[in-house]
Scaffold this motif. Sequence first.
Motif, PDB file in Angstrom:
ATOM      1  N   GLU A   1      20.100 -47.368   4.146  1.00 31.55           N
ATOM      2  CA  GLU A   1      19.844 -46.314   4.131  1.00 31.55           C
ATOM      3  C   GLU A   1      18.655 -45.668   4.043  1.00 31.55           C
ATOM      4  OE1 GLU A   1      23.091 -43.848   2.238  1.00 31.55           O
ATOM      5  OE2 GLU A   1      21.741 -43.095   0.779  1.00 31.55           O
TER       6      GLU A   1
ATOM      7  N   VAL B   1      16.136 -46.960   5.402  1.00 24.98           N
ATOM      8  CA  VAL B   1      15.347 -47.148   6.448  1.00 24.98           C
ATOM      9  C   VAL B   1      15.814 -46.247   7.710  1.00 24.98           C
ATOM     10  CG1 VAL B   1      14.215 -48.854   8.300  1.00 24.98           C
ATOM     11  CG2 VAL B   1      14.756 -49.521   5.845  1.00 24.98           C
ATOM     12  N   SER B   2      16.967 -46.356   7.671  1.00 24.44           N
ATOM     13  CA  SER B   2      17.525 -45.811   8.961  1.00 24.44           C
ATOM     14  C   SER B   2      18.317 -44.287   8.852  1.00 24.44           C
ATOM     15  CB  SER B   2      18.494 -46.714   9.395  1.00 24.44           C
ATOM     16  OG  SER B   2      17.932 -47.949   9.878  1.00 24.44           O
ATOM     17  N   SER B   3      18.373 -43.773   7.494  1.00 27.84           N
ATOM     18  CA  SER B   3      18.942 -42.598   7.666  1.00 27.84           C
ATOM     19  C   SER B   3      18.285 -41.401   8.133  1.00 27.84           C
ATOM     20  CB  SER B   3      19.096 -42.183   6.087  1.00 27.84           C
ATOM     21  OG  SER B   3      17.868 -42.058   5.403  1.00 27.84           O
TER      22      SER B   3
ATOM     23  N   ALA C   1      15.288 -40.817   5.760  1.00 28.13           N
ATOM     24  CA  ALA C   1      14.105 -42.070   5.916  1.00 28.13           C
ATOM     25  C   ALA C   1      13.285 -41.773   6.904  1.00 28.13           C
ATOM     26  CB  ALA C   1      14.881 -43.444   5.661  1.00 28.13           C
ATOM     27  N   VAL C   2      13.961 -41.608   8.237  1.00 27.93           N
ATOM     28  CA  VAL C   2      13.039 -41.327   9.085  1.00 27.93           C
ATOM     29  C   VAL C   2      11.953 -40.363   8.898  1.00 27.93           C
ATOM     30  CG1 VAL C   2      13.071 -40.745  11.711  1.00 27.93           C
ATOM     31  CG2 VAL C   2      14.720 -42.307  10.683  1.00 27.93           C
TER      32      VAL C   2
ATOM     33  N   ARG D   1       9.329 -41.348   6.095  1.00 27.83           N
ATOM     34  CA  ARG D   1       8.681 -42.541   6.665  1.00 27.83           C
ATOM     35  C   ARG D   1       7.276 -42.006   7.517  1.00 27.83           C
ATOM     36  NH1 ARG D   1       5.700 -46.566   6.284  1.00 27.83           N
ATOM     37  NH2 ARG D   1       5.635 -48.298   7.682  1.00 27.83           N
TER      38      ARG D   1
ATOM     39  N   ALA E   1      14.070 -35.601  11.221  1.00 24.45           N
ATOM     40  CA  ALA E   1      14.386 -36.698  12.138  1.00 24.45           C
ATOM     41  C   ALA E   1      14.640 -36.308  13.517  1.00 24.45           C
ATOM     42  CB  ALA E   1      15.408 -37.400  11.599  1.00 24.45           C
TER      43      ALA E   1
ATOM     44  N   TRP F   1      10.820 -44.648  14.388  1.00 24.38           N
ATOM     45  CA  TRP F   1      11.916 -44.819  15.230  1.00 24.38           C
ATOM     46  C   TRP F   1      12.450 -45.999  15.524  1.00 24.38           C
ATOM     47  CZ3 TRP F   1      15.378 -41.099  15.392  1.00 24.38           C
ATOM     48  CH2 TRP F   1      16.327 -41.128  16.119  1.00 24.38           C
TER      49      TRP F   1
ATOM     50  N   GLU G   1      11.629 -48.793  14.011  1.00 24.51           N
ATOM     51  CA  GLU G   1      12.050 -49.585  12.705  1.00 24.51           C
ATOM     52  C   GLU G   1      13.385 -49.146  12.303  1.00 24.51           C
ATOM     53  OE1 GLU G   1       7.428 -49.774  10.701  1.00 24.51           O
ATOM     54  OE2 GLU G   1       8.803 -48.258   9.775  1.00 24.51           O
ATOM     55  N   ALA G   2      13.798 -47.796  12.299  1.00 24.21           N
ATOM     56  CA  ALA G   2      14.853 -47.388  12.013  1.00 24.21           C
ATOM     57  C   ALA G   2      15.978 -47.824  12.865  1.00 24.21           C
ATOM     58  CB  ALA G   2      15.033 -45.924  12.187  1.00 24.21           C
TER      59      ALA G   2
ATOM     60  N   LEU H   1      18.888 -50.384  11.884  1.00 22.38           N
ATOM     61  CA  LEU H   1      20.447 -50.207  12.245  1.00 22.38           C
ATOM     62  C   LEU H   1      20.993 -50.917  13.056  1.00 22.38           C
ATOM     63  CD1 LEU H   1      22.319 -47.888  11.419  1.00 22.38           C
ATOM     64  CD2 LEU H   1      21.506 -46.747  13.587  1.00 22.38           C
TER      65      LEU H   1
END
Lengths: 296, 296
Positions: free
Chosen positions: B170, B172-174, B177-178, B181, B197, B215, B217-218, B222
């Motif tokens: 969560e 990194v990829s929510s 978080a996007v 970051r 996002a 994007w 990294e997410a 994921l």
Amino acid sequence: MKCALVRRGGTVVHSERHPTDAARGPAAVVETILDVADALAGKARLDGLTPVALGVAVPGVVDEGRGVAVWSANVGFRDVPLRELAEARLGLPAALGHDVRAGGLAEARLGAGRGARHSLFVAIGTGIAAAHVVDGSAAAGAHGAAGEIGHILVRPGGPLCGCGRAGCLEAVSSASAVARRYAELTDPVATGPTVSAAQVAALAAAGDPPARQVWSEAVEALADGLATGQALFDVEAIVLGGGLAQAGTQLFDPLRAALHDRMTFHREPRLVAAALGDEAGCLGAALLALDTLEKR
Amino acid sequence: MKCALVRRGGTVVHSERHPTDAARGPAAVVETILDVADALAGKARLDGLTPVALGVAVPGVVDEGRGVAVWSANVGFRDVPLRELAEARLGLPAALGHDVRAGGLAEARLGAGRGARHSLFVAIGTGIAAAHVVDGSAAAGAHGAAGEIGHILVRPGGPLCGCGRAGCLEAVSSASAVARRYAELTDPVATGPTVSAAQVAALAAAGDPPARQVWSEAVEALADGLATGQALFDVEAIVLGGGLAQAGTQLFDPLRAALHDRMTFHREPRLVAAALGDEAGCLGAALLALDTLEKR
């Protein structure tokens, strides 16, 4: 091969062991399974018992619904219809299960998970695998491949796993990973393990610095893996079995602390040692056989 | 609050929305839920329909067996016996469910997971949560907390998560978080997100380097999280819902490739977009209500 005559209720009245000798090839292994099962049914009758069903548990990918051993790296099974073969040979209803899921089932119903409706059995040996058991039934997944907790990512960019990816739990915390890592740290020219995981645990307890490092890395990664399992499954009890769990408090004390540290919103599960030893899978196979009768 | 009158079979005959306005406190929210439900039952009767059961789905930790909203960060529920309150108020059988599990149930039975006996619904929005659905029933876990895929470790030592740990999926990829970051990378003095996002996804598609990095990294994290889910659950289909899944091919193309790269021994699941939008949870609540009738 661990084999037993088991009464309804789970009491073992006779057990025996036979070499698998997988090098003979899968067809020979299947013949041995059927021969041993047939002989056990004969022994039961001679002893005045009535065999009612047969359960077989094997490693790899197992399609329990169709009764097919789909794939096994160790034994070489490829789509072997073991249930059908066993029913034809013995003239009894048969069930085919997966070794770790059968073990988890037995631990949940008769062993260390008794009393918990939701449990996760994790077997840590050469590899690491798990069985998620709810209400006495282990989840098999859509293709008989559920529970592969050894192959969840815990250390991105970490040690290469036998499955081909880097950083799997199995590549850090299995007994073979512990032994391999200790050899790497202590003997630059060793091409394989120099001591066993059990010896690494003993050396760590005695204060040997590289052993302490390896053991600590394995415990931390295992705690990460179990915390991931708990986040997804939310169980009451995690039952640890397999060779590495023999390390007892040497494993359980630091692992319990590390798991506790990782619990935030989660409900913390009980972390307990498996109670049925290496016969869990065999007992689980018997339970699957009895379940089959109930369903008919 | 998404609310609807739903026929057996899942057809929506009327729907309406009401503000939750959680700032009023949990007691006021409960009153609104009951008022809206009561009014809907009244409307059904006026329209010549016969309301037979009520389903409510809420976020947080939900004990579906007891019908209690145990805990919710957003709404402030603490052990609210919502099922009992609803039954008393409406004089109808009621079911209480968890929002994401109810959404997963609806997607599995009526939406994108239709035809798959084993599916994993993953909702990606401000947070990330999942529902593992087998044979039309979502696993709740021992304490109503199963499916917390947002809080599995994917990046040890990574960004701090709202739960208190570092490196959760969560974090990194929510969607949040996007957005966070991207702000960190592009605006050193920003104290919060500068774009959404969805905007980061659009910027990435347009070739903006920091957006592409965030994007990517997410998506990679994921894929790691979904691969972990697949190793443990072994499903046929993974259904992605929530705000981030609106990014369409922008998300699905690279994610499908990244997931494919991570499949070794696993059977690769179909990766599909949710079909029911933000009404999935509402439909799932209705299905839970109908299930309750069947069980009585």
